[in-house]
Design a protein around this motif. Sequence first.
Motif, mmCIF file in Angstrom:
data_model
loop_
_atom_site.group_PDB
_atom_site.id
_atom_site.type_symbol
_atom_site.label_atom_id
_atom_site.label_comp_id
_atom_site.label_asym_id
_atom_site.label_seq_id
_atom_site.Cartn_x
_atom_site.Cartn_y
_atom_site.Cartn_z
ATOM 1 N N MET A 255 0.830 -1.139 0.054
ATOM 2 C CA MET A 255 0.002 0.036 0.014
ATOM 3 C C MET A 255 0.868 1.498 0.067
ATOM 4 O O MET A 255 0.276 2.516 0.144
ATOM 5 C CB MET A 255 -0.926 0.127 1.270
ATOM 6 C CG MET A 255 -1.970 -1.082 1.215
ATOM 7 S SD MET A 255 -2.947 -1.212 2.670
ATOM 8 C CE MET A 255 -3.362 0.042 3.123
ATOM 9 N N GLY A 256 2.188 1.170 -0.357
ATOM 10 C CA GLY A 256 3.089 2.372 -0.275
ATOM 11 C C GLY A 256 3.147 3.003 1.081
ATOM 12 O O GLY A 256 3.066 2.269 2.255
ATOM 13 N N PRO A 257 3.350 4.285 1.107
ATOM 14 C CA PRO A 257 3.574 5.035 2.362
ATOM 15 C C PRO A 257 2.629 5.056 3.363
ATOM 16 O O PRO A 257 2.998 4.960 4.541
ATOM 17 C CB PRO A 257 3.848 6.651 1.760
ATOM 18 C CG PRO A 257 4.199 6.286 0.366
ATOM 19 C CD PRO A 257 3.639 5.167 -0.017
ATOM 20 N N VAL A 258 1.383 4.888 2.883
ATOM 21 C CA VAL A 258 0.283 4.858 3.769
ATOM 22 C C VAL A 258 0.289 3.273 4.673
ATOM 23 O O VAL A 258 0.242 3.161 5.847
ATOM 24 C CB VAL A 258 -1.290 5.044 3.292
ATOM 25 C CG1 VAL A 258 -1.557 3.904 2.471
ATOM 26 C CG2 VAL A 258 -2.255 5.125 4.307
ATOM 27 N N GLY A 259 0.824 2.506 3.851
ATOM 28 C CA GLY A 259 1.003 0.979 4.200
ATOM 29 C C GLY A 259 1.970 0.948 5.282
ATOM 30 O O GLY A 259 2.198 0.474 6.311
ATOM 31 N N GLN A 260 2.992 1.806 5.030
ATOM 32 C CA GLN A 260 4.124 1.912 5.931
ATOM 33 C C GLN A 260 3.887 2.507 7.372
ATOM 34 O O GLN A 260 4.432 1.977 8.449
ATOM 35 C CB GLN A 260 5.563 2.545 5.049
ATOM 36 C CG GLN A 260 5.945 1.743 4.028
ATOM 37 C CD GLN A 260 6.848 2.877 3.492
ATOM 38 O OE1 GLN A 260 7.511 3.731 3.796
ATOM 39 N NE2 GLN A 260 7.115 2.853 1.892
ATOM 40 N N THR B 126 0.903 11.404 6.081
ATOM 41 C CA THR B 126 1.287 12.689 5.433
ATOM 42 C C THR B 126 1.826 13.548 6.561
ATOM 43 O O THR B 126 2.951 14.153 6.646
ATOM 44 C CB THR B 126 0.459 13.407 4.675
ATOM 45 O OG1 THR B 126 -0.209 12.851 3.568
ATOM 46 C CG2 THR B 126 1.007 14.710 4.014
ATOM 47 N N LEU B 127 0.976 13.601 7.553
ATOM 48 C CA LEU B 127 1.567 14.731 8.703
ATOM 49 C C LEU B 127 2.586 14.168 9.440
ATOM 50 O O LEU B 127 3.373 14.714 10.088
ATOM 51 C CB LEU B 127 0.398 14.885 9.623
ATOM 52 C CG LEU B 127 -0.765 15.754 9.032
ATOM 53 C CD1 LEU B 127 -1.813 16.161 10.036
ATOM 54 C CD2 LEU B 127 -0.322 17.074 8.472
ATOM 55 N N ALA B 128 2.676 12.725 9.614
ATOM 56 C CA ALA B 128 3.767 11.963 10.077
ATOM 57 C C ALA B 128 5.204 12.120 9.398
ATOM 58 O O ALA B 128 6.054 11.479 9.900
ATOM 59 C CB ALA B 128 3.090 10.517 10.710
ATOM 60 N N GLY B 129 5.091 12.649 7.856
ATOM 61 C CA GLY B 129 6.449 12.689 7.183
ATOM 62 C C GLY B 129 6.530 11.256 6.387
ATOM 63 O O GLY B 129 7.502 11.271 5.602
ATOM 64 N N TYR B 130 5.459 10.828 6.006
ATOM 65 C CA TYR B 130 5.312 9.590 5.213
ATOM 66 C C TYR B 130 5.111 10.206 3.734
ATOM 67 O O TYR B 130 3.984 10.839 3.835
ATOM 68 C CB TYR B 130 4.710 8.462 5.327
ATOM 69 C CG TYR B 130 4.816 7.575 6.564
ATOM 70 C CD1 TYR B 130 5.539 6.531 6.544
ATOM 71 C CD2 TYR B 130 4.624 8.100 7.893
ATOM 72 C CE1 TYR B 130 5.965 5.349 7.495
ATOM 73 C CE2 TYR B 130 5.290 7.336 9.137
ATOM 74 C CZ TYR B 130 5.826 6.191 8.742
ATOM 75 O OH TYR B 130 6.260 5.362 9.966
#
Length: 314
Positions: A117-122, A306-310
């Motif tokens: 799921m890309g960055p959101v999955g990370q 996004t807010l957490a920097g991913y």
Amino acid sequence: MTEGINNLGNGTWAWLAHSNSWGWSNAGLITDGEESLLVDTLYDLQLTDQMLRKMRAAEPLARQIDTLVNTHANGDHCHGNELVRGAEIIASTASAAEMTELPPEAMAAIVASAAEMGPVGQYFLACFGQFKFDGIVHTPPTRTFDGQLDIKVGDKPVQLLEVGPAHTRGDVLVHSPVDRTVFTGDILFIEGTPIMWQGPVANWIKACRLIEEMDVEHIVPGHGPITDKEGVRQVRQYLEYVRDQARQRYDAGLDAFEAARDIELSEYASWSDPERIAVNVDSLYREFSGEQNATDIFELFARMATLAGYELPR
């Protein structure tokens, strides 16, 4: 107070997680006479089993739990229910219904596919990847109530006070007046950012004020260290601050995510998981507009990521 089992005196105990972040939740135990009541189980079977073993070693009455109260529907407060065999399981009617909507197998499936799921999955794996959701059997409440339920543990009166919808749809406080103790579930996040999945915010603020007015010595939050009335006030003031800041931006025409990015967290920026502001503002915007449909959960996690920097694709 330290991580693990903490003796509050008079046959009452608090279980404190090592972290106040995603999924690392607290629990409690109230005993008297020959009876025991457990407040919440943990996010997976391994964690719940470890907690129960430590409780049984510290308190013989924990060897057979008579009553289990789930303070709300989030899995980190009820996924371990199956291990409390033979207990009557109590929750609010609203919580019991909500528990069916994201069962353990759903969490297991999301975690299994998160790497794709890309960055959101990370981000999701950073939050939940350390928990083991496979093989958990959803074990729902056997008794539900609305409003208030007065029960006894031995000779101790215990009040179950429904204060939701707030954090979730059916949040419950567990108040033991004799012990001057209240277990708050996720009405309180201490040193961590509250997350308002449901609202309305006025109910949550009212719940904080109720705790502030209680004659209690021990206030055990859903996440974070045991606190006092000042800790409760700080949570309430965060909610009031975010409400007021969100309202200004709603009236100015910003969308919910723009508003979340624009709000200066000031003294609250040091609390863990500050990116939860994205969910809180979204819930407030729904409240302001009267929108009944909740925002897609993956969209909310994308905003928090996004807010957490991913870095998410544009």
